[in-house]
Design an enzyme around this catalytic site. Structure first.
Site, PDB file in Angstrom:
ATOM      1  N   ASP A 214     -63.323  -0.157 -42.854  1.00 55.90           N
ATOM      2  CA  ASP A 214     -64.387  -0.341 -43.852  1.00 55.90           C
ATOM      3  C   ASP A 214     -64.800  -1.825 -43.856  1.00 55.90           C
ATOM      4  OD1 ASP A 214     -65.636   1.464 -46.232  1.00 55.90           O
ATOM      5  OD2 ASP A 214     -65.393  -0.580 -46.956  1.00 55.90           O
TER       6      ASP A 214
ATOM      7  N   TYR B 173     -71.942  -5.421 -51.150  1.00 55.20           N
ATOM      8  CA  TYR B 173     -72.980  -4.750 -50.337  1.00 55.20           C
ATOM      9  C   TYR B 173     -74.282  -5.539 -50.386  1.00 55.20           C
ATOM     10  CZ  TYR B 173     -70.010  -0.648 -49.763  1.00 55.20           C
ATOM     11  OH  TYR B 173     -68.985   0.192 -49.398  1.00 55.20           O
TER      12      TYR B 173
ATOM     13  N   HIS C  30     -61.405   8.243 -43.060  1.00 56.32           N
ATOM     14  CA  HIS C  30     -61.803   6.860 -43.337  1.00 56.32           C
ATOM     15  C   HIS C  30     -60.669   5.995 -43.907  1.00 56.32           C
ATOM     16  CE1 HIS C  30     -64.746   3.723 -44.023  1.00 56.32           C
ATOM     17  NE2 HIS C  30     -64.349   3.605 -45.276  1.00 56.32           N
TER      18      HIS C  30
END
Length: 394
Positions: A163, A313, A369
Site C-alpha cells: 500500500d 492521498y 492486500h
C-alpha cells in the site's frame, strides 16, 4: 466512557435486501460487530498485546514520529541481526506487522536471517504526530524515515512495504540507493506506461510467451477495459474523496466510531478477496479475528488520526501523477511478492520497467492486500528468500 456512549447512540440503517457487501458495509453484520465491540472486546488485553514490543517516539523535522522496535532475543554468539524497516499503508497501521514480527526476529531455522525490525507510523497515522503544514507526501515520509534509521545507528538496511508503504519504501530506495541494501514490496502498481507495456496490453492475450505472461497475468489483465479500468473505478471511490476533500468526510468518521469501523473494515473485506462482496458478512472473519480488526480501528480512534491519514492521498495525488520520482528507476536489489487477490496486478515485465534490479518476483499461493496480517508466514518466507540472495547466503 466516551467511546461506549457514542457506540450506544449510533443510528443504524437497514441494508437493502440481498445487497450483501455490494453497497458497502452490510448493516446487519455491522450490528454484530458493534455489539461485539461494545460488550466483548477487551481493549486492555489488546493494549497488553501492543506492548509486547517496545514503542518509541522521536522528533524529526518538528514531528513526533512513533515506531515499534523489535529485536531478536536469542542471537547466537557472533551472529548479527539484519535491520529491516517495514512500512504500513491506509487504512492499516504498525499493528498489521504483529503477526509477522516473531517470524522475522525469531526465525525457526538457524539458516534463516534474524531481522531487527523497525515499524514506524507514517506521520498523520496512529501514534505519529500529524503534519501541520500542507505538502507532506511520500517523499517527505521517506526522508523522515531515513533520518529515523540514521538516528538509530543504521548505515545500511532493508525496507519492506505494501500500500502506501510500497511508495514510501520505493522513494527511500530512490533517495539513498547506497543506504537501502534491498527493497521488498507486496504491492507494485504499474509504473508510467512505456511502449513495452502498451504492446503487452495490445498483444499479450494472443502472444503471452512474447511478454513472459503467466496464466495469472492473463486472468488479471484481460479483458483490459474491464480489469484495468472498470474494476479499478469501482474500487477507488474512497480514493477520489480522500485525494480531493479528505477533511469533509473525515470529520464525520472522526466523530462516529461505528462510521469509522464501517469505513475501515469494508476495505479489510473487499481488498482481501473481491469475491467477499458476495457474502453477508463480507468474509471478514475468514481471514482475521475481530479482536485484531478492532484493534486497528481503535488505533485510529484513540489517536484521532483518520482525517490526517486521509490527507496523505491529497498530498500525493494533489501534485499530479507526473512527479519526478515516478520517472526515476529503482536501482537497488528489489523483490516483489505478488499476492493473487491483490487489488492491482502487475506482471513481471511491467515491474521490471521500474525496478531494474529485480531479484525475486514470486506469485504467492494465496492472500490479498493486507498480506502481513493475512498471510504472515508466506510473506516472511518471501522476505527471507529475497534477503538471503542479496546477502549472498543462497
Amino acid at each position: 466512557m466516551d467511546l461506549q456512549r457514542r457506540i450506544d447512540q449510533t443510528r443504524s440503517f437497514p441494508s437493502l435486501e440481498d445487497s450483501r457487501f455490494h453497497y458497502g458495509f452490510n448493516s446487519s453484520y455491522l450490528q454484530k460487530i458493534v455489539s461485539y465491540w461494545r460488550n466483548d472486546f477487551d481493549w486492555r488485553k489488546q493494549v497488553d498485546k501492543l506492548n509486547r514490543y517496545p514503542h518509541f517516539k522521536t522528533k524529526i523535522e518538528g514531528i513526533d514520529v512513533h515506531y515499534v522496535h523489535a529485536k531478536p532475543k536469542n542471537l547466537p554468539e557472533g551472529a548479527r541481526s539484519v535491520p529491516l524497516m517495514m512500512v504500513h499503508g491506509w487504512p492499516g497501521s504498525f499493528y498489521e506487522f504483529y503477526g509477522i514480527l516473531p517470524l522475522l526476529t525469531e526465525p525457526a531455522s538457524p539458516e534463516d536471517i534474524a531481522f531487527e525490525v523497525i515499524c514506524p507510523s507514517i506521520p498523520g497515522y496512529g501514534f505519529s504526530e500529524a503534519p501541520h503544514k500542507k505538502g507532506f507526501d511520500s517523499i517527505c515520509a521517506a526522508r523522515v524515515f531515513h533520518k529515523l534509521m540514521k538516528r538509530l545507528g543504521f548505515s545500511q538496511f532493508y525496507v519492506q512495504g505494501g500500500d502506501w508503504g510500497w511508495l514510501i519504501t520505493t522513494n527511500m530506495a530512490q533517495l539513498e540507493p547506497k543506504t537501502v541494501k534491498g527493497l521488498h514490496v507486496n504491492f507494485a502498481p504499474p509504473a508510467k506506461p512505456s511502449l513495452t507495456m502498451m504492446m503487452s496490453v495490445l498483444l499479450g492475450r494472443h502472444f503471452p510467451k512474447l511478454f513472459d505472461f503467466s496464466e495469472h497475468d492473463i486472468k488479471r489483465t484481460f479483458p483490459c477495459m474491464q480489469k484495468l479500468v472498470v474494476d479499478a473505478v469501482k474500487e477507488t471511490g474512497y480514493m477520489h474523496i480522500q485525494a480531493t476533500k479528505p477533511d469533509t468526510a473525515g470529520r464525520a468518521l472522526n466523530d462516529s466510531p461505528v462510521g469509522l469501523a464501517a469505513y475501515i473494515l469494508e476495505k479489510f473485506s473487499t481488498w482481501t478477496d473481491h469475491e467477499f462482496t458476495n457474502l453477508e458478512d463480507g468474509g471478514l472473519e475468514r481471514k482475521f479475528s475481530l479482536d485484531d480488526l478492532l484493534t486497528n480501528v481503535m488505533i485510529y480512534w484513540t489517536s484521532h488520526s483518520i482525517i490526517s491519514s486521509m490527507r496523505f492521498y491529497k498530498e500525493n495525488f494533489g501534485k499530479g501523477l507526473d512527479q519526478p520520482h515516478s520517472k526515476i528507476p529503482v536501482i537497488v536489489p528489489a523483490g516483489v511478492a505478488v499476492f493473487p487477490n491483490e487489488l492491482m496486478h502487475t506482471p513481471k515485465l511491467w515491474v521490471k520497467q521500474k525496478y531494474h534490479k529485480l531479484v525475486t518476483y514470486t506469485l504467492m499461493a494465496r492472500g490479498g492486500h493486507f498480506a502481513a496480517m493475512e498471510e504472515p508466514e508466506l510473506l516472511a518466507q518471501d522476505i527471507q528468500t529475497f534477503a538471503k540472495i542479496v546477502e549472498k547466503r543462497k
